[in-house]
Design an enzyme around this catalytic site. Structure first.
Site, PDB file in Angstrom:
ATOM      1  N   GLU A 102       0.848  -1.194   0.000  1.00 39.09           N
ATOM      2  CA  GLU A 102       0.000   0.000   0.000  1.00 39.09           C
ATOM      3  C   GLU A 102       0.885   1.245   0.000  1.00 39.09           C
ATOM      4  OE1 GLU A 102      -2.406   1.608  -0.737  1.00 39.09           O
ATOM      5  OE2 GLU A 102      -4.012   1.546   0.743  1.00 39.09           O
ATOM      6  N   ILE A 104       0.081   4.282   1.455  1.00 37.78           N
ATOM      7  CA  ILE A 104       0.043   4.941   2.766  1.00 37.78           C
ATOM      8  C   ILE A 104      -1.114   4.408   3.602  1.00 37.78           C
ATOM      9  CG2 ILE A 104      -1.372   6.889   1.935  1.00 37.78           C
ATOM     10  CD1 ILE A 104       0.400   8.718   3.744  1.00 37.78           C
ATOM     11  N   ASP A 106      -3.440   5.790   6.449  1.00 34.93           N
ATOM     12  CA  ASP A 106      -3.809   7.079   7.047  1.00 34.93           C
ATOM     13  C   ASP A 106      -4.764   6.776   8.212  1.00 34.93           C
ATOM     14  OD1 ASP A 106      -4.688   9.671   7.516  1.00 34.93           O
ATOM     15  OD2 ASP A 106      -5.330  10.080   5.491  1.00 34.93           O
ATOM     16  N   GLY A 108      -6.599   4.197   8.257  1.00 32.19           N
ATOM     17  CA  GLY A 108      -6.563   2.740   8.331  1.00 32.19           C
ATOM     18  C   GLY A 108      -7.839   2.090   7.830  1.00 32.19           C
ATOM     19  N   THR A 110      -9.073   1.784   4.885  1.00 30.30           N
ATOM     20  CA  THR A 110      -8.872   0.979   3.674  1.00 30.30           C
ATOM     21  C   THR A 110      -8.300  -0.391   4.032  1.00 30.30           C
ATOM     22  OG1 THR A 110      -8.440   3.006   2.417  1.00 30.30           O
ATOM     23  CG2 THR A 110      -7.756   0.936   1.401  1.00 30.30           C
ATOM     24  N   LYS A 134       0.593   7.552   8.710  1.00 33.73           N
ATOM     25  CA  LYS A 134       0.350   8.764   9.522  1.00 33.73           C
ATOM     26  C   LYS A 134      -0.185   8.283  10.866  1.00 33.73           C
ATOM     27  CE  LYS A 134      -1.226  11.319   5.389  1.00 33.73           C
ATOM     28  NZ  LYS A 134      -2.382  11.988   4.724  1.00 33.73           N
ATOM     29  N   ASP A 163      -1.561  10.862  -5.304  1.00 28.42           N
ATOM     30  CA  ASP A 163      -2.231  11.709  -6.291  1.00 28.42           C
ATOM     31  C   ASP A 163      -3.105  12.784  -5.674  1.00 28.42           C
ATOM     32  OD1 ASP A 163      -4.198   9.658  -5.399  1.00 28.42           O
ATOM     33  OD2 ASP A 163      -5.489  10.697  -6.828  1.00 28.42           O
TER      34      ASP A 163
HETATM   35  P1  IMP Z   1      -6.991   5.393   4.840  1.00 25.26           P
HETATM   36  O1  IMP Z   1      -8.027   4.471   4.349  1.00 25.26           O
HETATM   37  O2  IMP Z   1      -7.578   6.575   5.576  1.00 25.26           O
HETATM   38  O3  IMP Z   1      -5.918   4.720   5.662  1.00 25.26           O
HETATM   39  O4  IMP Z   1      -6.303   6.032   3.582  1.00 25.26           O
HETATM   40  C1  IMP Z   1      -5.558   5.252   2.746  1.00 25.26           C
HETATM   41  C2  IMP Z   1      -5.705   5.676   1.295  1.00 25.26           C
HETATM   42  O5  IMP Z   1      -5.975   7.071   1.163  1.00 25.26           O
HETATM   43  C3  IMP Z   1      -4.386   5.442   0.624  1.00 25.26           C
HETATM   44  O6  IMP Z   1      -4.439   4.229  -0.090  1.00 25.26           O
HETATM   45  C4  IMP Z   1      -4.242   6.602  -0.311  1.00 25.26           C
HETATM   46  O7  IMP Z   1      -4.740   6.230  -1.583  1.00 25.26           O
HETATM   47  C5  IMP Z   1      -5.115   7.685   0.236  1.00 25.26           C
HETATM   48  N1  IMP Z   1      -4.330   8.716   0.947  1.00 25.26           N
HETATM   49  C6  IMP Z   1      -4.186   8.876   2.289  1.00 25.26           C
HETATM   50  N2  IMP Z   1      -3.406   9.917   2.576  1.00 25.26           N
HETATM   51  C7  IMP Z   1      -3.022  10.435   1.391  1.00 25.26           C
HETATM   52  C8  IMP Z   1      -2.171  11.541   1.020  1.00 25.26           C
HETATM   53  O8  IMP Z   1      -1.597  12.267   1.858  1.00 25.26           O
HETATM   54  N3  IMP Z   1      -2.018  11.741  -0.308  1.00 25.26           N
HETATM   55  C9  IMP Z   1      -2.611  10.971  -1.267  1.00 25.26           C
HETATM   56  N4  IMP Z   1      -3.401   9.931  -0.966  1.00 25.26           N
HETATM   57  C10 IMP Z   1      -3.602   9.671   0.348  1.00 25.26           C
HETATM   58 MG    MG Z   2      -4.514   4.040  -2.112  1.00 23.35          MG
END
Ligand code: IMP
Ligand code: MG
Length: 180
Positions: A102, A104, A106, A108, A110, A134, A163
């Site tokens: 993956e 990132i 963030d 979590g 996803t 993060k 992106d």
């Molecule tokens: P989560 O589900 O909140 O953990 O976010 C994960 C997904 O959000 C990652 O697979 C990224 O595609 C997108 N994402 C999270 N933070 C960023 C960022 O700072 N820049 C671009 N995409 C991000």
């Molecule tokens: Mg992603």
């Protein structure tokens, strides 16, 4: 290029090409150590992780295969709070050692969601490798990556796969949104 502009916002260089290469090598070394006698399947979370996946895979001297899934949770610079599985995983992972690759982690959400899908398909093991995380934003403890290139504070980043509305992925370094 020390700063770039997208959608009227300015982004400053945050992690250089050289630092990214170093982070990828460190993650590859740890995976190589842990998977000596295994043949893991690397599942690339499209589209963001494709850059990390190809560099990581070339740094792994072990037998491994690749599969893809397209998950989406972000729209522009913010999370929608929902995960869409735009293109599902097509590959059989039963009894396989899975490493999810993956860009990132963030909040979590996803990874939390995707790990549930993976578990239902009965792999032997599931680990997550993320280029960045993060930690202050993590809301789902089970989504914490097992392998991580670097922890960053709450910042929106672009480049090297990251992106903004699907643009900026091709920047070779990682750039962070300049705070107002
Ligand atoms: P989560 O589900 O909140 O953990 O976010 C994960 C997904 O959000 C990652 O697979 C990224 O595609 C997108 N994402 C999270 N933070 C960023 C960022 O700072 N820049 C671009 N995409 C991000
Ligand atoms: Mg992603």
């Amino acid at each position: 290029m020390n700063s770039v502009s997208y959608e009227g916002m300015i982004f400053d260089e945050y992690i250089s090409k050289e630092e990214i290469a170093h982070m990828v090598q460190e993650v590859a070394d740890r995976i190589t150590h842990d998977y000596q006698d295994k043949k893991p399947i690397l599942i690339c979370v499209l589209h963001g992780a494709v850059f990390f996946l190809t560099d990581l895979m070339r740094a792994l001297p072990i037998d491994c295969t690749v599969a893809t899934v397209h998950l989406q949770s972000y729209d522009g610079v913010a999370s929608t709070g929902q995960v869409r599985e735009n293109v599902p995983l097509q590959t059989d992972i039963r009894d396989k050692d899975v490493i999810v690759v993956e860009d990132i982690v963030d909040s979590g959400i996803t990874m939390h969601y995707f790990k549930q899908i993976l578990r239902s398909r009965q792999p032997r093991s599931i680990k997550v490798a993320a280029l960045l995380t993060k930690p202050t934003e993590l809301q789902y403890p089970d989504a914490k990556p097992d392998y991580c290139g670097r922890e960053i504070p709450k910042k929106f980043v672009i480049g090297y796969g990251f992106d903004i509305h699907d643009y900026a992925r091709n920047l070779p370094a990682i750039y962070a949104l300049r705070e107002a």
